[in-house]
Design a protein around this motif. Structure first.
Motif, PDB file in Angstrom:
ATOM      1  N   ALA A 193      27.136   0.372  -2.285  1.00 53.88           N
ATOM      2  CA  ALA A 193      27.008  -0.035  -0.886  1.00 53.88           C
ATOM      3  C   ALA A 193      25.602  -0.578  -0.633  1.00 53.88           C
ATOM      4  N   ALA A 194      24.629  -0.022  -1.340  1.00 56.49           N
ATOM      5  CA  ALA A 194      23.240  -0.466  -1.184  1.00 56.49           C
ATOM      6  C   ALA A 194      23.078  -1.875  -1.751  1.00 56.49           C
ATOM      7  N   GLN A 195      22.358  -2.699  -1.003  1.00 54.75           N
ATOM      8  CA  GLN A 195      22.112  -4.073  -1.428  1.00 54.75           C
ATOM      9  C   GLN A 195      20.639  -4.396  -1.288  1.00 54.75           C
ATOM     10  N   PHE A 196      20.244  -5.513  -1.897  1.00 55.43           N
ATOM     11  CA  PHE A 196      18.875  -5.994  -1.770  1.00 55.43           C
ATOM     12  C   PHE A 196      18.894  -7.510  -1.706  1.00 55.43           C
ATOM     13  N   GLU A 197      17.807  -8.080  -1.199  1.00 59.56           N
ATOM     14  CA  GLU A 197      17.681  -9.532  -1.119  1.00 59.56           C
ATOM     15  C   GLU A 197      16.813 -10.003  -2.271  1.00 59.56           C
ATOM     16  N   VAL A 198      17.162 -11.172  -2.820  1.00 55.56           N
ATOM     17  CA  VAL A 198      16.436 -11.704  -3.965  1.00 55.56           C
ATOM     18  C   VAL A 198      16.489 -13.227  -3.927  1.00 55.56           C
ATOM     19  N   TRP A 199      15.434 -13.856  -4.438  1.00 57.59           N
ATOM     20  CA  TRP A 199      15.446 -15.306  -4.628  1.00 57.59           C
ATOM     21  C   TRP A 199      16.128 -15.563  -5.955  1.00 57.59           C
ATOM     22  N   ASP A 200      17.319 -16.111  -5.917  1.00 54.72           N
ATOM     23  CA  ASP A 200      18.145 -16.351  -7.101  1.00 54.72           C
ATOM     24  C   ASP A 200      17.866 -17.753  -7.634  1.00 54.72           C
ATOM     25  N   ARG A 243      21.925 -11.918  -1.064  1.00 52.70           N
ATOM     26  CA  ARG A 243      22.018 -10.462  -1.033  1.00 52.70           C
ATOM     27  C   ARG A 243      22.937 -10.038  -2.173  1.00 52.70           C
ATOM     28  N   ARG A 244      22.477  -9.044  -2.944  1.00 53.61           N
ATOM     29  CA  ARG A 244      23.246  -8.541  -4.091  1.00 53.61           C
ATOM     30  C   ARG A 244      23.310  -7.015  -4.035  1.00 53.61           C
ATOM     31  N   HIS A 245      24.336  -6.475  -4.709  1.00 60.16           N
ATOM     32  CA  HIS A 245      24.481  -5.019  -4.829  1.00 60.16           C
ATOM     33  C   HIS A 245      23.424  -4.475  -5.786  1.00 60.16           C
ATOM     34  N   VAL A 246      22.885  -3.314  -5.473  1.00 59.20           N
ATOM     35  CA  VAL A 246      21.847  -2.692  -6.300  1.00 59.20           C
ATOM     36  C   VAL A 246      22.418  -2.237  -7.638  1.00 59.20           C
ATOM     37  N   THR A 247      23.645  -1.716  -7.620  1.00 61.31           N
ATOM     38  CA  THR A 247      24.286  -1.200  -8.835  1.00 61.31           C
ATOM     39  C   THR A 247      25.697  -1.758  -8.937  1.00 61.31           C
ATOM     40  N   VAL A 248      26.067  -2.176 -10.136  1.00 59.46           N
ATOM     41  CA  VAL A 248      27.444  -2.618 -10.388  1.00 59.46           C
ATOM     42  C   VAL A 248      27.924  -2.055 -11.721  1.00 59.46           C
ATOM     43  N   THR A 249      29.222  -1.881 -11.811  1.00 61.14           N
ATOM     44  CA  THR A 249      29.863  -1.514 -13.074  1.00 61.14           C
ATOM     45  C   THR A 249      30.792  -2.653 -13.453  1.00 61.14           C
ATOM     46  N   VAL A 250      30.711  -3.052 -14.713  1.00 57.97           N
ATOM     47  CA  VAL A 250      31.534  -4.153 -15.213  1.00 57.97           C
ATOM     48  C   VAL A 250      32.383  -3.651 -16.369  1.00 57.97           C
ATOM     49  N   VAL A 275      31.935 -19.761  -7.831  1.00 55.55           N
ATOM     50  CA  VAL A 275      31.031 -19.475  -6.723  1.00 55.55           C
ATOM     51  C   VAL A 275      29.590 -19.645  -7.209  1.00 55.55           C
ATOM     52  N   LEU A 276      28.822 -20.461  -6.500  1.00 53.05           N
ATOM     53  CA  LEU A 276      27.412 -20.653  -6.811  1.00 53.05           C
ATOM     54  C   LEU A 276      26.561 -19.883  -5.810  1.00 53.05           C
ATOM     55  N   CYS A 277      25.342 -19.544  -6.205  1.00 54.97           N
ATOM     56  CA  CYS A 277      24.481 -18.799  -5.281  1.00 54.97           C
ATOM     57  C   CYS A 277      24.188 -19.613  -4.026  1.00 54.97           C
ATOM     58  N   THR A 278      24.266 -20.932  -4.097  1.00 53.21           N
ATOM     59  CA  THR A 278      24.089 -21.754  -2.895  1.00 53.21           C
ATOM     60  C   THR A 278      25.134 -21.402  -1.833  1.00 53.21           C
ATOM     61  N   MET A 279      26.291 -20.922  -2.277  1.00 58.48           N
ATOM     62  CA  MET A 279      27.371 -20.547  -1.367  1.00 58.48           C
ATOM     63  C   MET A 279      27.152 -19.153  -0.787  1.00 58.48           C
ATOM     64  N   ARG A 280      26.199 -18.412  -1.330  1.00 59.94           N
ATOM     65  CA  ARG A 280      25.887 -17.059  -0.865  1.00 59.94           C
ATOM     66  C   ARG A 280      24.547 -16.986  -0.140  1.00 59.94           C
ATOM     67  N   ALA A 281      23.942 -18.115   0.128  1.00 62.73           N
ATOM     68  CA  ALA A 281      22.642 -18.133   0.814  1.00 62.73           C
ATOM     69  C   ALA A 281      22.731 -17.340   2.113  1.00 62.73           C
TER      70      ALA A 281
END
Length: 161
Positions: free
Chosen positions: A86-93, A106-113, A145-151
């Motif tokens: 649930a926790a997220q952070f902002e980053v310059w991608d 904005r991305r999730h702090v932790t993910v499982t793949v 999906v490109l990060c430009t679409m998630r700005a």
């Protein structure tokens, strides 16, 4: 062998397509795809001084394959993010397909793949922070999906210094 000239650039319609799964029957092709991905990533690193991962569609291979090279090379076939914090952070991608542009997301702090490795063995990997961001970025590529679409907003773009 594919080179930097083969890297798809922002605006190429293939970058917006969802990729097909890699099948077990295609395993003999994976080593060649990975060699191309590794070569292009090394060329990007040499020219632009970044690059930790690359997805197959960035070279026009419309398969669900991600290649990472952090402390060692890793191949992820058919990766699926199964758990996202649930926790997220902002980053310059950044992205190899538009190497001079940064996009604030904005991305999730932790993910499982969950994925298959290059020997078709099922794997589960939980990652945090920078590697979690990278995995989300590369898995987005597999879905067109490109990060430009998630700005975050219209001001979330800047030119790489």
């Amino acid at each position: 062998m594919k080179t930097l000239a083969d890297l798809l650039l922002l605006g190429d319609p293939r970058l917006y397509e969802a990729c097909a799964p890699v099948t077990e029957a295609e395993l003999p092709l994976v080593a060649g795809w990975v060699a191309d991905l590794d070569n292009v990533m090394n060329e990007v690193r040499a020219k632009y001084h970044f690059g930790r991962g690359i997805a197959a569609p960035q070279l026009g291979v419309m398969k669900r394959l991600v290649y990472l090279n952090l402390d060692r090379p890793m191949v992820l076939l058919n990766p699926v993010l199964t758990e996202c914090s649930a926790a997220q952070f902002e980053v310059w991608d950044d992205c190899m397909c538009f190497p001079n542009l940064l996009v604030k997301v904005r991305r999730h702090v932790t993910v499982t793949v969950r994925y298959h490795d290059e020997h078709w063995q099922p794997q589960v990997w939980t990652v945090h922070d920078a590697v979690a961001e990278l995995l989300q970025h590369e898995c987005d590529h597999l879905n067109g999906v490109l990060c430009t679409m998630r700005a975050l907003d219209q001001h979330s773009y800047r030119w790489r210094p």
